[in-house]
Enzyme design. Structure first.
Site, PDB file in Angstrom:
ATOM      1  N   ASP A  73       0.833  -1.202   0.000  1.00 14.54           N
ATOM      2  CA  ASP A  73       0.000   0.000   0.000  1.00 14.54           C
ATOM      3  C   ASP A  73       0.869   1.253   0.000  1.00 14.54           C
ATOM      4  OD1 ASP A  73       0.785   0.306   2.716  1.00 14.54           O
ATOM      5  OD2 ASP A  73      -0.851  -1.014   3.313  1.00 14.54           O
ATOM      6  N   ASP A  75       1.328   5.373   1.102  1.00 19.84           N
ATOM      7  CA  ASP A  75       0.956   6.512   1.925  1.00 19.84           C
ATOM      8  C   ASP A  75       1.586   7.751   1.330  1.00 19.84           C
ATOM      9  OD1 ASP A  75      -0.298   4.821   3.819  1.00 19.84           O
ATOM     10  OD2 ASP A  75       1.656   4.349   4.673  1.00 19.84           O
ATOM     11  N   ASP A 149       8.755   6.393  13.030  1.00 19.66           N
ATOM     12  CA  ASP A 149       9.378   5.469  13.976  1.00 19.66           C
ATOM     13  C   ASP A 149      10.828   5.125  13.634  1.00 19.66           C
ATOM     14  OD1 ASP A 149       8.364   4.055  11.797  1.00 19.66           O
ATOM     15  OD2 ASP A 149       7.125   2.689  12.979  1.00 19.66           O
TER      16      ASP A 149
HETATM   17  P1  ATP Z   1       3.754  -1.799   6.074  1.00 24.40           P
HETATM   18  O1  ATP Z   1       4.612  -2.403   5.045  1.00 24.40           O
HETATM   19  O2  ATP Z   1       3.370  -2.754   7.104  1.00 24.40           O
HETATM   20  O3  ATP Z   1       2.584  -1.003   5.564  1.00 24.40           O
HETATM   21  P2  ATP Z   1       4.659   0.777   6.935  1.00 24.40           P
HETATM   22  O4  ATP Z   1       6.009   1.248   7.383  1.00 24.40           O
HETATM   23  O5  ATP Z   1       4.099   1.393   5.707  1.00 24.40           O
HETATM   24  O6  ATP Z   1       4.737  -0.770   6.828  1.00 24.40           O
HETATM   25  P3  ATP Z   1       2.309   1.743   8.219  1.00 24.40           P
HETATM   26  O7  ATP Z   1       1.662   1.244   9.453  1.00 24.40           O
HETATM   27  O8  ATP Z   1       1.595   1.634   6.922  1.00 24.40           O
HETATM   28  O9  ATP Z   1       3.693   0.981   8.142  1.00 24.40           O
HETATM   29  O10 ATP Z   1       2.719   3.248   8.480  1.00 24.40           O
HETATM   30  C1  ATP Z   1       3.188   4.122   7.472  1.00 24.40           C
HETATM   31  C2  ATP Z   1       4.286   5.004   8.025  1.00 24.40           C
HETATM   32  O11 ATP Z   1       3.783   5.806   9.092  1.00 24.40           O
HETATM   33  C3  ATP Z   1       5.476   4.263   8.626  1.00 24.40           C
HETATM   34  O12 ATP Z   1       6.406   3.907   7.641  1.00 24.40           O
HETATM   35  C4  ATP Z   1       6.020   5.274   9.593  1.00 24.40           C
HETATM   36  O13 ATP Z   1       6.778   6.250   8.940  1.00 24.40           O
HETATM   37  C5  ATP Z   1       4.768   5.938  10.109  1.00 24.40           C
HETATM   38  N1  ATP Z   1       4.257   5.255  11.315  1.00 24.40           N
HETATM   39  C6  ATP Z   1       3.285   4.309  11.375  1.00 24.40           C
HETATM   40  N2  ATP Z   1       3.049   3.910  12.632  1.00 24.40           N
HETATM   41  C7  ATP Z   1       3.872   4.632  13.403  1.00 24.40           C
HETATM   42  C8  ATP Z   1       4.097   4.701  14.799  1.00 24.40           C
HETATM   43  N3  ATP Z   1       3.425   3.924  15.636  1.00 24.40           N
HETATM   44  N4  ATP Z   1       5.035   5.576  15.234  1.00 24.40           N
HETATM   45  C9  ATP Z   1       5.709   6.383  14.380  1.00 24.40           C
HETATM   46  N5  ATP Z   1       5.550   6.350  13.061  1.00 24.40           N
HETATM   47  C10 ATP Z   1       4.650   5.489  12.558  1.00 24.40           C
HETATM   48 MG    MG Z   2       2.146   1.071   4.875  1.00 23.65          MG
END
Ligand code: ATP
Ligand code: MG
Length: 450
Positions: A73, A75, A149
């Protein structure tokens, strides 16, 4: 011109924690394949940029593309406010939880758009353990980067110029396969203990090493998970279990001391010798499906994880004199109740789990109309897949699974002869015989729960 800019920034070499100026990487350096970029995400960044805002693909999508994976996905982060974002798209919805985000929809495809966060959560409301409850202060891009994070999750990609902006040395950490928290790890876990689960998920999924300073506080901070609302723990657990690396994630959770006492589900799963084979098979099966891009049902997954707990209680209720079918339903109630305190299983998922469990004894009745009725059951496929797992783990004889495979594939004449085939004396299905006794078991077994 761009190259000169990059050289200047690279020469600068600044990747310290408070970097206000990013390192900038061009296509050669970041290696992102433009074909991996979602066209809808590009539509969003383009629309925002044309309206005069900054807009970048951010987070996991950038990390995955630099690593050469196709992201699941996308963002987007921007300096436009949620209201400003919403106005630019036909189907956009402001979703406000702890942080406001905008969901921009294109058919089934969802792009999550967030406004850059301000750097400090000092003024934000917190619980008594320091967990940030709500925070919608907006800020500059470098502040937004600092609030993310891990360094590898704080890179921004501009599809138009094909540049990656890296504020915290994420590119370097990707190259050395290191998972490093931005800022002071202990404080960051305290602000949001879900990061304890995220660190484990990313380490297992990406096969990265957790940097020593990021790793050190994990076991000390573990009890903080208890303060996180159950629904958030559930969401994160689901991501972990559906990451395609569920087994590796669970092993890592155990290694970090994170499973103990915090998540009742994991206590059960990881410390139950009887069910270990079953759970291992179920997770291997789930991982395989995820990697093949096949859908995975959370209900099936959780039904598998908790099955041996159900079996144990089912046995206990039967030993106490309950009829088999009501005993199974009582066992299911007990197990679901014990989980919901910390792990908020949504009602829909709990219903799926009950259906899958309730189907199991019905597979053992291979006479009369029952098997035909089962063919029409909406959860037949899930129940059958579950039965096959039980066979593979040795809980019931393989013959039962084979019979159902044949029955489901057969035409009507073959079905009749299968119904007349005598099942072998002993197929390992313990509860079978007793259920035949009297009419009560029969009538109860014909209806599903809920
Ligand atoms: P995935 O591949 O699982 O989607 P992701 O890194 O994209 O991994 P998401 O939960 O979609 O994870 O979150 C998107 C972004 O938002 C992360 O890459 C990070 O930069 C930020 N983020 C998400 N959750 C947190 C958190 N709990 N604390 C700080 N930053 C966060
Ligand atoms: Mg993501």
């Amino acid at each position: 011109m761009i190259r000169k800019f990059i050289r200047r920034l690279l020469g600068n070499g600044s990747n310290a924690g408070e970097a206000n100026v990013p390192l900038v990487f061009g296509p050669q350096a970041h290696g992102i394949d433009p074909d991996d970029v979602s066209s809808n995400a590009v539509r969003v960044t383009e629309t925002l940029q044309r309206a005069g805002y900054k807009a970048f693909i951010v987070g996991g999508a950038v990390r995955d593309m630099v690593l050469g994976f196709k992201p699941k996905d996308f963002d987007v982060a921007t300096n436009a406010t949620p209201e400003q974002i919403k106005r630019l798209f036909r189907r956009a919805f402001i979703i406000g939880r702890r942080f406001q985000i905008v969901h921009v929809m294109f058919g089934q495809d969802l792009i999550e758009v967030t406004t850059f966060r301000g750097s400090s959560s000092d003024g934000a409301p917190k619980d008594e353990h320091g967990r940030v409850l709500r925070d919608n202060t907006f800020g500059e891009q470098h502040e937004d980067a600092e609030r993310r994070d891990f360094t590898i999750n704080a890179m921004y990609y501009d599809p138009e110029q094909q540049l990656v902006l890296d504020y915290h040395g994420g590119m370097k950490d990707i190259r050395s396969r290191s998972l490093r928290m931005i800022g002071d790890p202990e404080a960051r876990y305290r602000e949001d203990p879900v990061r304890l689960l995220r660190v484990v998920r990313f380490a297992a999924k990406l096969d990265f090493k957790i940097a020593p300073t990021t790793r050190a506080p994990i076991s000390v901070m573990a009890p903080l998970i208890n303060n996180v609302p159950a629904a958030r723990v559930f969401d994160e657990m689901l991501k972990l279990l559906m990451s395609g690396h569920a087994m590796a994630c669970l092993q890592q959770l155990r290694q970090e001391g994170l499973h103990h006492g915090l998540l009742p589900l994991l206590d059960v799963v990881l410390e139950q010798p009887m069910g270990e084979k079953f759970v291992t098979l179920a997770l291997a099966n789930t991982d395989e499906r995820v990697r093949q891009g096949k859908p995975v049902s959370p209900g099936f997954l959780f039904a598998s994880l908790l099955w041996h707990q159900v079996l144990e209680k089912w046995e206990a209720y039967r030993a106490a004199g309950e009829y088999p079918i009501p005993a199974l339903h009582l066992a299911a109630d007990d197990v679901l109740d014990s989980q919901t305190e910390k792990l908020a299983l949504q009602r829909r998922i709990a219903t799926d789990m009950r259906d899958i469990w309730a189907l199991q004894p019905r597979f053992e009745r291979r006479t009369g109309k029952t098997p035909y009725k089962l063919l029409e059951h909406t959860r037949l496929r899930a129940g059958y897949d579950f039965l096959l797992l039980r066979c593979a783990s040795g809980e019931v004889g393989a013959e039962l699974g084979d019979w159902w495979t044949e029955f489901m594939e057969a035409d009507s004449a073959d079905r009749e002869s299968l119904l007349n085939r005598k099942p072998p004396e002993e197929d390992g299905a313990a509860p079978k015989r007793r259920r035949r006794r009297g009419g009560r078991g029969r009538s109860n077994s014909s209806g599903d729960t809920q």
